[in-house]
Design an enzyme around this catalytic site. Structure first.
Site, PDB file in Angstrom:
ATOM      1  N   GLU A   1       0.803  -1.165   0.093  1.00  0.00           N
ATOM      2  CA  GLU A   1       0.021  -0.046  -0.093  1.00  0.00           C
ATOM      3  C   GLU A   1       0.776   1.187  -0.030  1.00  0.00           C
ATOM      4  O   GLU A   1       2.009   1.338   0.557  1.00  0.00           O
ATOM      5  CB  GLU A   1      -0.994   0.163   1.218  1.00  0.00           C
ATOM      6  CG  GLU A   1      -2.128  -0.701   1.198  1.00  0.00           C
ATOM      7  CD  GLU A   1      -3.276  -0.411   2.302  1.00  0.00           C
ATOM      8  OE1 GLU A   1      -3.259   0.482   2.579  1.00  0.00           O
ATOM      9  OE2 GLU A   1      -3.985  -1.325   2.481  1.00  0.00           O
TER      10      GLU A   1
ATOM     11  N   LYS B   1       2.435   4.193   1.375  1.00  0.00           N
ATOM     12  CA  LYS B   1       2.403   5.095   2.833  1.00  0.00           C
ATOM     13  C   LYS B   1       2.260   6.473   2.551  1.00  0.00           C
ATOM     14  O   LYS B   1       3.250   7.249   2.026  1.00  0.00           O
ATOM     15  CB  LYS B   1       3.695   4.589   3.483  1.00  0.00           C
ATOM     16  CG  LYS B   1       3.956   4.900   4.854  1.00  0.00           C
ATOM     17  CD  LYS B   1       5.060   4.639   5.559  1.00  0.00           C
ATOM     18  CE  LYS B   1       5.261   4.805   7.057  1.00  0.00           C
ATOM     19  NZ  LYS B   1       4.919   6.213   7.592  1.00  0.00           N
TER      20      LYS B   1
ATOM     21  N   ARG C   1      -2.881   9.803  11.461  1.00  0.00           N
ATOM     22  CA  ARG C   1      -3.967   8.477  11.312  1.00  0.00           C
ATOM     23  C   ARG C   1      -5.401   8.861  12.098  1.00  0.00           C
ATOM     24  O   ARG C   1      -5.456   9.527  13.098  1.00  0.00           O
ATOM     25  CB  ARG C   1      -3.202   7.329  12.542  1.00  0.00           C
ATOM     26  CG  ARG C   1      -3.931   6.021  12.806  1.00  0.00           C
ATOM     27  CD  ARG C   1      -3.495   5.066  11.296  1.00  0.00           C
ATOM     28  NE  ARG C   1      -4.221   3.856  11.459  1.00  0.00           N
ATOM     29  CZ  ARG C   1      -3.287   2.823  11.905  1.00  0.00           C
ATOM     30  NH1 ARG C   1      -2.135   2.909  12.313  1.00  0.00           N
ATOM     31  NH2 ARG C   1      -3.879   1.599  11.961  1.00  0.00           N
TER      32      ARG C   1
ATOM     33  N   ARG D   1       1.566  -4.583  17.172  1.00  0.00           N
ATOM     34  CA  ARG D   1       2.416  -4.394  16.244  1.00  0.00           C
ATOM     35  C   ARG D   1       2.800  -5.821  15.880  1.00  0.00           C
ATOM     36  O   ARG D   1       3.818  -6.603  16.156  1.00  0.00           O
ATOM     37  CB  ARG D   1       3.826  -3.764  16.979  1.00  0.00           C
ATOM     38  CG  ARG D   1       4.974  -3.217  15.947  1.00  0.00           C
ATOM     39  CD  ARG D   1       6.063  -2.573  16.778  1.00  0.00           C
ATOM     40  NE  ARG D   1       5.701  -1.443  17.473  1.00  0.00           N
ATOM     41  CZ  ARG D   1       5.442  -0.152  16.899  1.00  0.00           C
ATOM     42  NH1 ARG D   1       5.388  -0.076  15.688  1.00  0.00           N
ATOM     43  NH2 ARG D   1       4.993   0.780  18.091  1.00  0.00           N
TER      44      ARG D   1
END
Ligand code: AMP
Length: 588
Positions: free
Chosen positions: A255, A257, A262, A424
Site C-alpha cells: 500500500e 504510505k 492516523r 505491532r
C-alpha cells in the site's frame, strides 16, 4: 468504597518505584474495590475521571483552583497564590489548609460518614458538566465543598485529580497486569485483557466486566460505535527481502504510505466522529473529512481506519506532514479548511452494519471497503498493488517515492490476516525512504530530561534526554541525548514548552543510569522524531538493559527531526523494536 481507603492505596503506589510491587498493590486494590466502583478506581489510578475518548474536561485552570482554595479556606486569593509559590504545588497546599465545613456545601455533596469514591467522582463530573453563565462559580463551589468534606490526605489527591496531576507512576499496562495478578496470580492474562482494552479503549469497562463475569465476559467485549479502537501498528525490517520472509503470505499488498495523521472514523447514520491515534475526539478539526465520510460511505454504520493527509488539489499531490499541522486547531477551523485542504485516505474497514469485521482477512475487508466507498474531493481509498516478489515491492516503493509519498506498507493477504487492535504485528511492515538513504530508520522518543546549556546555549538547554518505551515492563528507558537538529528558535523555546512537565526528581516510570542523569527531569509526555546513524551497545543507556553485561542500547549521532504531538508516550518506539533494529544492522 471509602475514598480514604483508596487514598491509602494511592499512598502505597506513590511510595514504590518497583513495577512488581506496584502490580501487587494494584491486584489487591482490584480485589478490594466493589463492582460498582472498580471503573472509577481505574480511571483515578491513571489520573483520569473517565475513559480518554469521553473527553471529560474539568475546565479547571490553576487560577480557578486557587480561587476555590481561597473560597474554601476563607483566605484571599493573593495570599493563597503566595502560599502555592512557597509550598510548590497546589495539592500540598490543599492538604495543609484548614477548610471548614459549611452548611451550604450540602447542596453539592452529601457526606455524613466521610467521602466515598462515588462522591468524589460525582463531584468531579458535576464540575466537568457545569456550563453557561455562573459555571465558574459553580465549579469553584463544588471543589470547595469536596475539599471541606475531605481529610488532609484526601484533599491532596482530590486536588491532584482536579488539576490532572495525579502521577502515581502506574500506566495502563501495569494496571492490566494488576488485574491479571488478581485473577490468576501472574501476568499471564495480560494479552486477553489487553485485546479487550484495545478493542473498547475503556480500561474501567474491562475491569468491571472482569469482576462481574470473569474472563469469559472479557473475551466477549465487542467493538462499539463511537468508542475508538486502538489502531494496529506496523513492524519494520532491515532489508527489503526480509518482508517476504516475515509476511508468510504468497501475495503481499504494497500500500502507499502517506505522511499524515492516523484517523479512525465512526459513521452512525449521518453522525460521523473522528478519533486520533491517541484516541482523542478530533471531529471538530476536520469538517471536510466528516462530510467526505458522511456522503462517501454507503453504509448506515461503519468504522474506517485511514490517514488524513494535506493535499494540493491543483497539483494533484500529497503534501508533507508539516503542512497538515496547520489544521491542529480549535478555532478558525473554517479558514484553515480552505487554506490547507486535506484528503482522508482510507485503508481499512473494522466494522460494518452492526458487526465487527476485524476477524475477516485483509483482502475481504478491503473488498467490502471498495464496495461502500465513493471517492470524492475529501475521501479516497489508499493506493495498493498486490505483489508476489521483492522486485515488485521495490517497484511499487520507487514509484511511490517519485510521487512524493513516504514509502510502502506491506500487508499480508493470508487467510489469517485479521486486524489486530493496538498490536505491532508482522502482518504489516513499513519500508520508508530513510531506509535506503540512512543507516537506520527514525525513532520516536520521549523526552524525560534535559542538560543545562553551556556557552552559546547557557541559560537554556544543551540537549534533551530521550527514552524508548518498554512495553513489557511499562517503563521508559533512555536511548540518547539529543542536542542537534533543533533550530535556534526551537532550542530557545524548549524550557517553556517543557515547563508544565518539569519534575523535581526522576519520574517513577523512567529508568536512567546514574552517569546519564540530566540536570532537569520531565515526566514522559512529549514525543520527538529522531534520526540516528546506528544502534550501539552502551553502558550509559537503559534501553533493554542487560544486567549481566551491564549495557543497554543507544542511538549514535541522534538528530531532532520534528515533534510528534499525535503520539502518546506509550506510542513511542519500543525497546523491543530497537533491539530488532540492532539485530537487523548486524545481519545487514
Ligand atoms: P510510522 O508512523 O512511520 O511508524 O508509520 C506507521 C504509520 O503510517 C501508521 O500508524 C499510519 O498512521 C501511517 N500510514 C500511512 N499510510 C498507511 C497505510 N497505507 N496503511 C497503514 N498505515 C499507514
Amino acid at each position: 468504597m471509602k475514598f480514604s481507603t483508596l487514598v491509602s492505596f494511592f499512598e502505597r503506589l506513590q511510595a514504590t518505584a518497583s513495577q512488581i510491587e506496584m502490580t501487587e498493590i494494584l491486584a489487591e486494590l482490584f480485589m478490594e474495590a466493589s463492582e460498582d466502583d472498580i471503573d472509577t478506581v481505574c480511571y483515578f489510578v491513571l489520573g483520569d475521571i473517565a475513559p480518554g475518548y469521553a473527553e471529560v474536561d474539568l475546565g479547571l485552570g490553576e487560577k480557578t483552583v486557587i480561587s476555590a482554595l481561597a473560597l474554601a479556606s476563607g483566605r484571599d486569593e493573593e495570599e493563597v497564590s503566595r502560599w502555592v509559590r512557597d509550598e510548590g504545588t497546589l495539592s500540598a497546599l490543599a492538604a495543609d489548609l484548614e477548610i471548614p465545613w459549611k452548611e451550604e456545601f450540602r447542596d453539592y455533596i452529601a457526606v455524613d460518614n466521610g467521602l466515598r469514591v462515588e462522591d468524589v467522582h460525582d463531584g468531579l463530573m458535576q464540575i466537568a458538566t457545569a456550563s453557561g453563565s455562573g459555571s465558574m462559580k459553580k465549579k469553584k463551589t463544588i471543589l470547595a465543598a469536596m475539599l471541606a468534606a475531605a481529610d488532609e490526605k484526601e484533599r491532596s489527591y482530590i486536588t491532584r485529580l482536579a488539576t490532572g496531576t495525579m502521577r502515581l507512576g502506574a500506566g495502563d499496562r501495569t494496571l492490566l497486569d494488576g488485574m491479571s495478578h488478581a485473577v490468576s496470580g501472574s501476568k499471564e492474562l495480560r494479552p486477553v485483557l489487553e485485546h479487550a482494552y484495545y478493542t473498547c479503549s475503556d480500561i474501567g469497562h474491562v475491569a468491571k466486566i472482569l469482576k462481574q463475569s470473569g474472563l469469559s465476559g472479557v473475551k466477549r467485549i465487542r467493538v462499539s460505535l463511537n468508542r475508538p479502537i486502538r489502531p494496529m501498528l506496523t513492524q519494520r525490517v532491515g532489508k527489503l527481502e526480509e518482508i517476504m520472509e516475515k509476511i508468510s503470505s504468497a501475495r503481499i499488498a504494497a500500500e502507499e504510505k502517506y505522511d499524515g495523521e492516523r484517523i479512525e472514523a465512526h459513521k452512525d447514520g449521518d453522525e460521523v466522529r473522528l478519533f486520533s491515534r491517541r484516541l482523542s475526539d478530533i471531529t471538530d478539526q476536520f469538517p471536510d473529512v466528516v462530510e467526505g465520510v458522511r456522503s462517501g460511505i454507503a453504509a448506515q454504520t461503519a468504522i474506517l481506519d485511514g490517514e488524513v493527509v494535506a493535499y494540493d488539489a491543483g497539483e494533484g499531490i500529497f503534501q508533507p506532514f508539516q503542512q497538515l499541522m496547520h489544521r491542529r486547531r480549535k478555532y478558525h477551523v473554517e479558514k484553515y479548511v480552505a487554506e490547507v485542504p486535506v484528503r482522508y485516505v482510507v485503508f481499512d474497514l473494522l466494522y460494518l452494519e452492526g458487526d465487527s469485521r476485524m476477524s475477516a482477512p485483509y483482502p475481504e475487508r478491503r473488498a467490502l471497503l471498495k464496495e461502500i466507498l465513493t471517492p470524492s474531493e475529501f475521501l479516497t481509498l489508499s493506493g495498493m498493488k498486490v505483489c508476489t516478489s521483492v522486485e515488485e515491492i521495490h517497484d511499487a516503493f520507487s514509484s511511490n517515492l517519485k510521487r512524493g509519498l513516504e514509502g510502502v506498507i506491506c500487508k499480508s493477504c493470508a487467510s489469517d490476516s485479521v486486524y489486530e487492535p493496538g498490536n505491532r504485528s508482522w502482518q504489516w511492515i513499513k519500508w520508508k525512504k530513510e531506509y535506503e538513504t540512512e543507516l537506520t530508520d527514525t525513532l520516536d522518543l520521549v523526552i524525560i530530561g534535559a542538560a543545562a546549556g553551556k556557552g552559546k546555549r547557557s541559560g537554556g538547554f544543551g540537549s534533551v534526554l530521550c527514552a524508548a518505551y518498554n512495553e513489557e515492563e511499562d517503563v521508559f528507558q533512555t536511548v540518547c541525548g539529543v542536542g542537534t537538529g533543533f533550530s535556534d528558535e526551537e532550542l530557545e523555546a524548549l524550557p517553556e514548552k517543557l515547563e508544565a512537565t518539569r519534575r523535581e526528581k526522576k519520574p517513577s516510570r523512567c529508568q536512567v543510569r546514574k552517569r546519564s542523569e540530566p540536570d532537569f527531569w520531565f515526566s514522559p509526555e512529549y514525543v520527538i522524531e529522531v534520526l540516528g546513524s546506528e544502534i550501539t551497545q552502551s553502558p550509559a543507556h537503559t534501553c533493554n538493559w542487560n544486567e549481566e553485561e551491564k549495557r543497554g542500547f543507544a542511538l549514535r549521532f541522534p538528530r531532532f527531526i520534528r515533534w510528534r504531538p499525535e503520539k502518546s508516550p506509550e506510542q513511542a518506539t519500543s525497546a523491543e523494536e530497537i533491539a530488532q533494529m540492532y539485530g537487523q544492522q548486524g545481519s545487514g
